[in-house]
Design an enzyme around this catalytic site. Structure first.
Site, PDB file in Angstrom:
ATOM      1  N   CYS A 161       0.836  -1.207   0.000  1.00  0.00           N
ATOM      2  CA  CYS A 161       0.000   0.000   0.000  1.00  0.00           C
ATOM      3  C   CYS A 161       0.874   1.262   0.000  1.00  0.00           C
ATOM      4  O   CYS A 161       1.503   1.567  -0.999  1.00  0.00           O
ATOM      5  CB  CYS A 161      -0.970  -0.045   1.175  1.00  0.00           C
ATOM      6  SG  CYS A 161      -2.328   1.136   1.016  1.00  0.00           S
ATOM      7  N   GLU A 204      -1.113  -8.487   5.305  1.00  0.00           N
ATOM      8  CA  GLU A 204      -1.063  -8.597   6.776  1.00  0.00           C
ATOM      9  C   GLU A 204      -2.457  -8.516   7.394  1.00  0.00           C
ATOM     10  O   GLU A 204      -2.620  -8.772   8.589  1.00  0.00           O
ATOM     11  CB  GLU A 204      -0.125  -7.527   7.362  1.00  0.00           C
ATOM     12  CG  GLU A 204      -0.700  -6.130   7.513  1.00  0.00           C
ATOM     13  CD  GLU A 204      -0.780  -5.337   6.205  1.00  0.00           C
ATOM     14  OE1 GLU A 204      -0.479  -5.896   5.141  1.00  0.00           O
ATOM     15  OE2 GLU A 204      -1.176  -4.144   6.265  1.00  0.00           O
ATOM     16  N   HIS A 243      -3.491  -5.587   1.177  1.00  0.00           N
ATOM     17  CA  HIS A 243      -2.828  -5.760   2.474  1.00  0.00           C
ATOM     18  C   HIS A 243      -2.771  -7.227   2.893  1.00  0.00           C
ATOM     19  O   HIS A 243      -3.710  -7.720   3.523  1.00  0.00           O
ATOM     20  CB  HIS A 243      -3.599  -4.989   3.562  1.00  0.00           C
ATOM     21  CG  HIS A 243      -3.422  -3.514   3.494  1.00  0.00           C
ATOM     22  ND1 HIS A 243      -2.435  -2.847   4.190  1.00  0.00           N
ATOM     23  CD2 HIS A 243      -4.095  -2.562   2.819  1.00  0.00           C
ATOM     24  CE1 HIS A 243      -2.510  -1.548   3.945  1.00  0.00           C
ATOM     25  NE2 HIS A 243      -3.515  -1.345   3.106  1.00  0.00           N
TER      26      HIS A 243
END
Lengths: 227, 82
Positions: A86, A202, A200
């Protein structure tokens, strides 16, 4: 394996990224943007967030932070694997370590949605991913529309630098599956040992979060086969 | 000498400008016969340089390296007359 995670002023996914690495049994090393030298690390992640409040352009100011000269050098001299997520992707583009740029979403809106990503070309060093694989991961950005200079798009594809495209759940890539106006639905690209993506991983580390594909993605980047 | 510079940064023609589009719509709703609003940035800076040419050169270098992104933006640099 030691993975450095660089925090810039305004990064807000740094802790999540360190937690994701810990969940994979990998040692994460928090790094600060003012550092001029890198400690001994095997890999680097530039996490998501809003470095410098997105002033000037997303990632533009962080791209000139002191640590970035060391990052650039580590890529040039050791082919250091670097992953930008990002805002980290935006920083790598602004630094010129990845081609192209991220401009505002065509809708003018901040997008916070789950997307299906289709693997186009597997970047250097990734293990266990192949062309056509689908990954479900969330996006959360306002400046995520990938852009390149006119005439450069076919070069990106020809050189195998297009990594991920926004697709439908069956892996079909078309205008309706393009959330932000990225050219050719591009969600992630690579150049040598450097990879960047808007989604993302994560945030997709467990089924109760909605997907485990982020775990698969990070393991692939770390060079580990997923079980 | 100190020179006042203005750096104007604009989206390239082929880059969509959602903020400009939204502003176009609102201006039209207000009754103006307007179209194609494009929103850029104006950056003012003071530069120490030996002469005006070098001040402009420094301004262009800063624009190229940081103030504008050549992939999606264009820029102009001018000296403000005191």
């Amino acid at each position: 394996m030691r993975v450095g995670v660089i925090s810039f002023p305004g990064s807000n996914c740094d802790d999540d990224t360190l937690n994701a690495l810990a969940a994979l049994g990998v040692e994460g090393v928090p790094l600060w943007y003012q550092q001029t030298e890198l400690p001994p690390v095997d890999r680097l992640i530039l996490p998501g967030g809003f470095s410098y409040g997105d002033y000037l352009r997303s990632g533009a100011l962080a791209a000139q932070a002191p640590i970035m000269a060391s990052v650039e050098q580590a890529i040039a001299t050791q082919a250091m694997p670097v992953l930008g997520i990002c805002n980290g992707f935006q920083i790598l583009c602004e630094r010129g370590l990845l081609p192209g740029a991220l401009r505002p979403n065509v809708s003018g809106e901040f997008l916070c949605t789950w997307e299906t990503l289709r693997v186009v070309s597997v970047p250097q060093g990734f293990v266990g991913l192949k062309t056509g694989d689908l990954l479900r991961m969330p996006i959360a950005h306002h400046e995520g529309a990938f852009a390149v200079e006119p005439g450069f798009l076919s070069t990106l594809f020809d050189q195998g630098q297009v990594f991920l495209q926004y697709s439908d759940p069956d892996g079909q890539v078309h205008a309706l599956t393009n959330p932000n106006g990225s050219v050719a639905n591009i969600a992630g690209i690579s150049q040598g040992s450097v990879t960047g993506l808007m989604p993302h991983p994560e945030r997709a580390m467990a089924q109760y979060l909605g997907s485990v594909d982020g775990r698969r993605f990070l393991k692939a980047w770390l060079g580990e086969e997923d079980q | 000498m100190t020179f006042d510079l203005i750096v104007n940064v604009a989206w390239k023609e082929e880059i969509l400008d959602p903020a400009g589009q939204s502003t176009t719509k609102v201006l039209q709703q207000m009754g103006y016969a307007v179209d194609n609003v494009r929103i850029g940035k104006q950056i003012r800076l003071q530069v120490e340089a030996q002469d005006q040419d070098r001040a402009l050169e420094a301004g262009r270098e800063m624009a190229k390296r940081l103030l504008a992104n050549p992939v999606m933006e264009t820029y102009t640099v001018q000296v403000v007359e005191a």
